[in-house]
Design a protein around this motif. Sequence first.
Motif, PDB file in Angstrom:
ATOM      1  N   GLU A 103      11.067  -6.294  -7.738  1.00 59.61           N
ATOM      2  CA  GLU A 103      10.700  -6.962  -6.516  1.00 59.61           C
ATOM      3  C   GLU A 103      10.292  -5.976  -5.426  1.00 59.61           C
ATOM      4  N   ARG A 104      10.609  -4.705  -5.606  1.00 57.79           N
ATOM      5  CA  ARG A 104      10.221  -3.684  -4.629  1.00 57.79           C
ATOM      6  C   ARG A 104       9.315  -2.635  -5.280  1.00 57.79           C
ATOM      7  N   MET A 105       8.488  -3.117  -6.189  1.00 53.24           N
ATOM      8  CA  MET A 105       7.631  -2.229  -6.968  1.00 53.24           C
ATOM      9  C   MET A 105       6.662  -1.450  -6.086  1.00 53.24           C
ATOM     10  N   ASP A 106       6.001  -2.121  -5.144  1.00 51.89           N
ATOM     11  CA  ASP A 106       5.025  -1.446  -4.301  1.00 51.89           C
ATOM     12  C   ASP A 106       5.685  -0.337  -3.482  1.00 51.89           C
ATOM     13  N   GLU A 107       6.837  -0.635  -2.884  1.00 55.45           N
ATOM     14  CA  GLU A 107       7.550   0.386  -2.121  1.00 55.45           C
ATOM     15  C   GLU A 107       7.941   1.563  -3.016  1.00 55.45           C
ATOM     16  N   SER A 108       8.431   1.256  -4.203  1.00 52.23           N
ATOM     17  CA  SER A 108       8.864   2.306  -5.131  1.00 52.23           C
ATOM     18  C   SER A 108       7.697   3.203  -5.534  1.00 52.23           C
ATOM     19  N   LEU A 109       6.554   2.601  -5.838  1.00 54.78           N
ATOM     20  CA  LEU A 109       5.385   3.390  -6.221  1.00 54.78           C
ATOM     21  C   LEU A 109       4.906   4.272  -5.076  1.00 54.78           C
ATOM     22  N   VAL A 110       4.887   3.725  -3.876  1.00 54.39           N
ATOM     23  CA  VAL A 110       4.448   4.497  -2.714  1.00 54.39           C
ATOM     24  C   VAL A 110       5.418   5.645  -2.438  1.00 54.39           C
ATOM     25  N   VAL A 111       6.716   5.405  -2.566  1.00 52.16           N
ATOM     26  CA  VAL A 111       7.700   6.478  -2.365  1.00 52.16           C
ATOM     27  C   VAL A 111       7.475   7.589  -3.382  1.00 52.16           C
ATOM     28  N   LEU A 112       7.250   7.247  -4.644  1.00 51.95           N
ATOM     29  CA  LEU A 112       6.956   8.261  -5.654  1.00 51.95           C
ATOM     30  C   LEU A 112       5.703   9.052  -5.289  1.00 51.95           C
ATOM     31  N   LYS A 113       4.682   8.335  -4.840  1.00 49.44           N
ATOM     32  CA  LYS A 113       3.430   8.991  -4.446  1.00 49.44           C
ATOM     33  C   LYS A 113       3.681   9.996  -3.321  1.00 49.44           C
ATOM     34  N   LEU A 114       4.448   9.580  -2.320  1.00 50.60           N
ATOM     35  CA  LEU A 114       4.696  10.457  -1.176  1.00 50.60           C
ATOM     36  C   LEU A 114       5.596  11.634  -1.548  1.00 50.60           C
ATOM     37  N   LEU A 115       6.595  11.399  -2.365  1.00 49.63           N
ATOM     38  CA  LEU A 115       7.512  12.474  -2.749  1.00 49.63           C
ATOM     39  C   LEU A 115       6.845  13.525  -3.627  1.00 49.63           C
ATOM     40  N   TYR A 116       5.990  13.073  -4.516  1.00 48.17           N
ATOM     41  CA  TYR A 116       5.403  13.991  -5.503  1.00 48.17           C
ATOM     42  C   TYR A 116       3.918  14.259  -5.287  1.00 48.17           C
ATOM     43  N   ASN A 117       3.389  13.757  -4.159  1.00 45.96           N
ATOM     44  CA  ASN A 117       1.994  13.998  -3.804  1.00 45.96           C
ATOM     45  C   ASN A 117       1.025  13.519  -4.892  1.00 45.96           C
ATOM     46  N   PHE A 118       1.334  12.352  -5.462  1.00 45.42           N
ATOM     47  CA  PHE A 118       0.452  11.764  -6.469  1.00 45.42           C
ATOM     48  C   PHE A 118      -0.807  11.220  -5.799  1.00 45.42           C
ATOM     49  N   PRO A 119      -1.944  11.244  -6.496  1.00 47.41           N
ATOM     50  CA  PRO A 119      -3.148  10.606  -5.951  1.00 47.41           C
ATOM     51  C   PRO A 119      -3.022   9.078  -6.029  1.00 47.41           C
ATOM     52  N   PHE A 125      14.111   8.518   5.129  1.00 48.24           N
ATOM     53  CA  PHE A 125      13.839   9.962   5.144  1.00 48.24           C
ATOM     54  C   PHE A 125      12.337  10.236   5.315  1.00 48.24           C
ATOM     55  N   LEU A 126      11.519   9.500   4.591  1.00 47.54           N
ATOM     56  CA  LEU A 126      10.065   9.695   4.657  1.00 47.54           C
ATOM     57  C   LEU A 126       9.456   9.135   5.937  1.00 47.54           C
ATOM     58  N   GLY A 127      10.134   8.166   6.530  1.00 48.21           N
ATOM     59  CA  GLY A 127       9.633   7.486   7.723  1.00 48.21           C
ATOM     60  C   GLY A 127       9.202   6.074   7.366  1.00 48.21           C
ATOM     61  N   ARG A 128       9.964   5.113   7.858  1.00 45.19           N
ATOM     62  CA  ARG A 128       9.723   3.714   7.499  1.00 45.19           C
ATOM     63  C   ARG A 128       8.317   3.272   7.877  1.00 45.19           C
ATOM     64  N   ASP A 129       7.832   3.656   9.051  1.00 42.72           N
ATOM     65  CA  ASP A 129       6.480   3.264   9.473  1.00 42.72           C
ATOM     66  C   ASP A 129       5.424   3.843   8.535  1.00 42.72           C
ATOM     67  N   LYS A 130       5.595   5.097   8.164  1.00 42.01           N
ATOM     68  CA  LYS A 130       4.647   5.747   7.257  1.00 42.01           C
ATOM     69  C   LYS A 130       4.625   5.036   5.905  1.00 42.01           C
ATOM     70  N   VAL A 131       5.797   4.723   5.369  1.00 42.79           N
ATOM     71  CA  VAL A 131       5.870   4.045   4.075  1.00 42.79           C
ATOM     72  C   VAL A 131       5.252   2.651   4.170  1.00 42.79           C
ATOM     73  N   GLU A 132       5.536   1.934   5.240  1.00 43.98           N
ATOM     74  CA  GLU A 132       4.960   0.590   5.402  1.00 43.98           C
ATOM     75  C   GLU A 132       3.437   0.651   5.462  1.00 43.98           C
ATOM     76  N   ARG A 133       2.879   1.635   6.193  1.00 46.91           N
ATOM     77  CA  ARG A 133       1.412   1.796   6.245  1.00 46.91           C
ATOM     78  C   ARG A 133       0.856   2.095   4.856  1.00 46.91           C
ATOM     79  N   GLU A 134       1.545   2.953   4.112  1.00 50.51           N
ATOM     80  CA  GLU A 134       1.092   3.302   2.763  1.00 50.51           C
ATOM     81  C   GLU A 134       1.210   2.117   1.801  1.00 50.51           C
TER      82      GLU A 134
END
Length: 155
Positions: free
Chosen positions: A1-17, A83-92
């Motif tokens: 149910e939180r797939m999009d958030e999880s994918l974006v967090v992985l992208k931000l943590l590991y600098n995935f394209p 940690f990453l910034g809630r606003d940044k994650v929401e925008r992503e």
Amino acid sequence: ERMDESLVVLKLLYNFPDESIVVTSSKVAGGYDDGMYKNCHKIQKSYTTEDVDQYITNHFHQDNIDFLLYAAANKTLDDTIDFLGRDKVEREVIRHRKLRELAVDVCSKHIVYPCTEHHFPVPDPKSKQSCYYGDIGCGHECIMDVIRNGTVKVS
């Protein structure tokens, strides 16, 4: 149910394209599943009975350790988002959803799934070129092309 958030967090943590986290769903109620290239079957809409709903609401949580794991995973995801910034994650997440919508709009007519109403009960052999494995990652080449080459800019 939180797939999009999880994918974006992985992208931000590991600098995935972007193209590495945009996927389409091959499992939709009313669609078909390939059973890993054995036989196709129609995916039924899920449902529960009233007594099952009551059991889940009143007793299942107490007797099931999976809910502890689920709560821990959600807490960890929330802590990482903070940690990453809630606003940044929401925008992503919004950007990710727009990219996925674009990819689905552009690529849906090019994706060859193993099983469709036209390829039932035997999977379509052409899907082996469209999917990574079975019905996983179908349309990956088109999705990567759309996002990498910016068929439409999404910001």
